[in-house]
Write a protein that holds these residues in place. Structure first.
Motif, mmCIF file in Angstrom:
data_model
loop_
_atom_site.group_PDB
_atom_site.id
_atom_site.type_symbol
_atom_site.label_atom_id
_atom_site.label_comp_id
_atom_site.label_asym_id
_atom_site.label_seq_id
_atom_site.Cartn_x
_atom_site.Cartn_y
_atom_site.Cartn_z
ATOM 1 N N LYS A 183 0.878 -1.203 0.149
ATOM 2 C CA LYS A 183 -0.044 -0.137 0.083
ATOM 3 C C LYS A 183 1.022 1.401 0.091
ATOM 4 O O LYS A 183 0.386 2.153 -0.389
ATOM 5 N N ASN A 184 1.946 1.307 0.849
ATOM 6 C CA ASN A 184 2.914 2.213 0.868
ATOM 7 C C ASN A 184 3.714 2.619 -0.777
ATOM 8 O O ASN A 184 3.569 3.767 -0.977
ATOM 9 N N SER A 185 3.964 1.503 -1.194
ATOM 10 C CA SER A 185 4.749 1.530 -2.374
ATOM 11 C C SER A 185 3.580 2.377 -3.405
ATOM 12 O O SER A 185 4.064 3.104 -4.469
ATOM 13 N N ASN A 186 2.349 1.705 -3.477
ATOM 14 C CA ASN A 186 1.463 2.402 -4.345
ATOM 15 C C ASN A 186 1.160 3.771 -4.394
ATOM 16 O O ASN A 186 0.932 4.557 -5.212
ATOM 17 N N GLN A 187 1.123 4.177 -2.924
ATOM 18 C CA GLN A 187 0.832 5.594 -2.810
ATOM 19 C C GLN A 187 1.903 6.514 -3.113
ATOM 20 O O GLN A 187 1.890 7.836 -3.560
ATOM 21 N N ASP A 189 3.795 5.924 -5.599
ATOM 22 C CA ASP A 189 3.817 5.990 -7.243
ATOM 23 C C ASP A 189 2.867 6.832 -7.723
ATOM 24 O O ASP A 189 2.892 7.552 -8.809
ATOM 25 N N GLU A 190 1.817 7.064 -6.777
ATOM 26 C CA GLU A 190 0.809 8.126 -7.279
ATOM 27 C C GLU A 190 1.328 9.581 -7.403
ATOM 28 O O GLU A 190 2.189 10.026 -6.590
ATOM 29 N N ALA A 191 0.876 10.482 -8.156
ATOM 30 C CA ALA A 191 1.336 11.725 -8.436
ATOM 31 C C ALA A 191 0.886 12.635 -7.487
ATOM 32 O O ALA A 191 1.667 13.610 -6.699
ATOM 33 N N GLY A 192 -0.327 12.832 -6.984
ATOM 34 C CA GLY A 192 -0.825 13.493 -5.974
ATOM 35 C C GLY A 192 -0.641 13.098 -4.355
ATOM 36 O O GLY A 192 -1.321 13.617 -3.558
ATOM 37 N N ALA A 193 0.378 12.273 -4.108
ATOM 38 C CA ALA A 193 0.772 11.848 -2.771
ATOM 39 C C ALA A 193 1.648 13.082 -2.022
ATOM 40 O O ALA A 193 2.369 13.452 -2.820
ATOM 41 N N SER A 194 1.330 13.086 -0.953
ATOM 42 C CA SER A 194 1.601 14.111 -0.167
ATOM 43 C C SER A 194 2.994 13.622 1.041
ATOM 44 O O SER A 194 2.670 12.709 1.041
ATOM 45 N N ASP A 195 3.570 14.384 1.551
ATOM 46 C CA ASP A 195 4.532 14.063 2.396
ATOM 47 C C ASP A 195 4.010 13.391 3.764
ATOM 48 O O ASP A 195 4.721 12.800 4.345
ATOM 49 N N GLU A 196 2.800 14.217 4.343
ATOM 50 C CA GLU A 196 2.090 13.750 5.394
ATOM 51 C C GLU A 196 1.677 12.405 5.311
ATOM 52 O O GLU A 196 1.799 11.526 6.040
ATOM 53 N N ASN A 198 2.847 9.919 3.323
ATOM 54 C CA ASN A 198 4.047 8.915 3.507
ATOM 55 C C ASN A 198 4.494 8.749 4.725
ATOM 56 O O ASN A 198 4.839 7.913 5.371
ATOM 57 N N TYR A 199 4.273 10.076 5.710
ATOM 58 C CA TYR A 199 5.017 9.942 7.004
ATOM 59 C C TYR A 199 3.881 9.035 7.895
ATOM 60 O O TYR A 199 4.339 8.349 8.694
ATOM 61 N N GLU A 200 2.716 9.150 7.669
ATOM 62 C CA GLU A 200 1.690 8.354 8.225
ATOM 63 C C GLU A 200 2.022 6.904 8.117
ATOM 64 O O GLU A 200 1.831 5.977 8.877
ATOM 65 N N ASP A 201 2.134 6.510 6.746
ATOM 66 C CA ASP A 201 2.382 5.124 6.203
ATOM 67 C C ASP A 201 3.521 4.706 7.045
ATOM 68 O O ASP A 201 3.613 3.513 7.388
ATOM 69 N N ASP A 202 4.668 5.299 7.104
ATOM 70 C CA ASP A 202 5.745 5.022 7.809
ATOM 71 C C ASP A 202 5.585 4.605 9.403
ATOM 72 O O ASP A 202 6.357 3.690 9.862
#
Length: 537
Positions: A183-187, A189-196, A198-202
């Protein structure tokens, strides 16, 4: 103390023996001593102290026959040493097992893997001899299925199940981490993914990698120690707080609520006068008459009443059916109640839904100003008059100056202005009152005049006859000839009563009784309380 071989005793010796036994029981005489020098309790009954004839051969008192006189053999409490080996041979011996080479069993009972035919005997192929033991076990020892069981063997079973649970939790954890990484890798790859994001997924991935020991505590099985059952069980929590005061110690008054120690119940409130906000226990009846206990009680009552009326319903045999029928009963009852209420409201109306009364009538207030003096008299304005009822008041009809019911006379209501007792009549005023009084006086005068002129009826002579159920008058005169004839007839009648053969077929009856016949009946009548009744003829 009596024995089995007691010689014949006389009455005097027997009396002395009884007195001695009573003195020993009372502690006035020393207790009897057996052959071992021990005292015998004098309160032991004779059927226990007397030895049977086939055991007791001595004359001395003893309780040896009550003890265990049959000695048990020396039974062993040990068990076979399973898997123990005693000797390891280096070459095949004559008479040994043809399969494994051990001397303690034959080839038919050998449990080793079958040996190849024609193979040479070596030190590796020869099995060691087993340890052979023989025990003398008692009845229970021969039938004890757990005799010789090693409890340490069960640790292997526990280890196997724990390893299986650990492998299962590890597999689930790996799958969870794999899904989060995908799920993290798919997000990313998406263009509109934000840094926040990604931080929550981590953070989610890091939480999933937490030590498994902390999360496995919920499924951990703890062993219960110092118990008779032993073994592995789940976590047992005692919900009772030991610091709480027991219910039977809340009120030590003997006249307070009764406590049943067998069922541990106290139905009444032990502290009825205490503040309800400070009490934590108000008796068992408090819980029985509230909450689901009351609903369950009503359900049972409904099941009993339905069964009495012929329905096939039983609370214990079919509880789901009983509960469903009770729910349907409540729905039907509520529907019928609503229908009855609607019918009554449709017929008689509903005063609650009618137009509201004026605000001045409800509150009794207005903006009119009224001034009073010191004595309470009105100086300026008009006093607000409160309504007495919702009906019309002081409404006069048919020329009346008073309402119906303002006058009462001779248990009749009427009008006070004209003193008429006929409702809705026309008022005649004072003239009507005078006319009514004149008519009443005239009626009274006519009644008095009629009573004075009315003739009294002539007196009728009363015949004083002696009839059935009456007493004999003092001035009654009887005829002697008729009396003697009546006595003769009464004698004949009594003879006929004694002998029915003298009674005629055609019997004539006359209901007229003369005074002579009545006197004859009284003279011949037998009184049971009369002491001379046997001399009457």
């Amino acid at each position: 103390m009596a024995t089995s071989s007691v010689a014949f005793k006389s009455r005097e010796d027997h009396r002395k023996q009884i007195e001695l036994e009573e003195a020993r029981k009372a502690g006035l005489a020393p207790a009897e001593v057996d052959e071992d020098g021990k005292e015998i309790n004098p309160h032991i009954p004779q059927y226990m102290s007397s030895a049977p004839w086939y055991l007791d051969n001595s004359q001395k008192p003893s309780l040896r026959h009550q003890r265990k006189w049959k000695s048990d053999p020396n039974y062993s409490k040990s068990w076979y040493d399973r898997g123990a080996k005693v000797y390891q041979a280096e070459k095949y011996r004559k008479g040994a097992c043809e399969n494994c080479g051990a001397m303690t069993h034959d080839v038919k009972s050998c449990m080793e893997r079958p040996r190849k035919l024609g193979a040479k005997w070596t030190n590796k192929h020869i099995a060691p001899d087993e340890k052979i033991e023989s025990f003398e076990l008692d009845y229970d020892g021969k039938r004890d299925r757990w005799n010789g069981y090693d409890t340490s063997n069960y640790a292997r079973v526990v280890e196997r199940y724990e390893a299986r649970d650990a492998a299962r939790s590890k597999h689930l954890k790996e799958q969870q981490l794999k899904k989060l990484e995908e799920k993290n890798s798919n997000q990313i790859d998406e263009a509109g993914a934000s840094d926040e994001d990604n931080y929550e997924d981590d953070l989610r991935v890091d939480e999933a990698k937490v030590d498994e020991s902390k999360q496995m505590d919920f499924a951990k099985v703890e062993k219960r120690v110092r118990t008779t059952g032993g073994g592995s069980t789940g976590t047992v929590r005692n919900l009772r707080i030991r610091e709480d005061t027991a219910k039977y110690l809340l009120n030590l008054d003997v006249n307070s609520a009764h406590y049943d120690p067998k069922t541990r119940s106290m139905r009444e409130d032990p502290l009825p006068d205490a503040d309800p906000n400070e009490k934590f226990y108000g008796g068992d009846n408090q819980y029985r008459n509230s909450g689901q206990a009351l609903e369950f009680k009503q359900l049972n009552i409904h099941a009993w009443e339905a069964f009495d009326k012929g329905q096939d319903i039983h609370m214990q045999a079919a509880p789901s059916q009983a509960e469903l029928l009770y729910k349907n009963y409540k729905v039907i009852k509520e529907k019928l109640k609503t229908q009855t209420k609607d019918t009554i409201m449709e017929k008689y109306g509903n005063a609650a839904n009618e137009e509201e009364l004026p605000r001045e009538l409800l509150l009794g207030q207005s903006e009119r100003q009224v001034e009073y003096d010191r004595a309470g008299r009105i100086i300026k304005g008009q006093e607000n008059v409160l309504p007495k009822s919702k009906y019309e008041e002081d409404v006069y009809i048919n020329n009346h100056t008073s309402v119906w019911g303002s006058w009462w006379k001779d248990h009749l209501w009427g009008y006070k202005c004209c003193k008429q007792t006929i409702r809705n009549s026309y008022c005649t005023g004072a003239a009507g009152i005078k006319a009514a009084e004149a008519a009443t006086d005239l009626m009274k005068a006519n009644i008095a005049r009629k009573e004075t002129t009315e003739e009294l009826p002539a007196p009728v002579e009363e015949k004083r006859l002696a009839t059935w159920g009456t007493e004999v008058p003092d001035d009654l005169v009887l005829d002697e000839k008729l009396l003697s004839e009546a006595l003769r007839k009464e004698n004949d009648r009594k003879k006929e009563e004694k002998d029915e053969r003298k009674r005629k077929y055609n019997v004539t009856w006359n209901d007229e009784v003369t005074p002579e016949e009545m006197e004859a009946y009284r003279m011949k009548k037998i009184h049971h309380d009369d002491p001379m009744k046997n001399f009457l003829h």
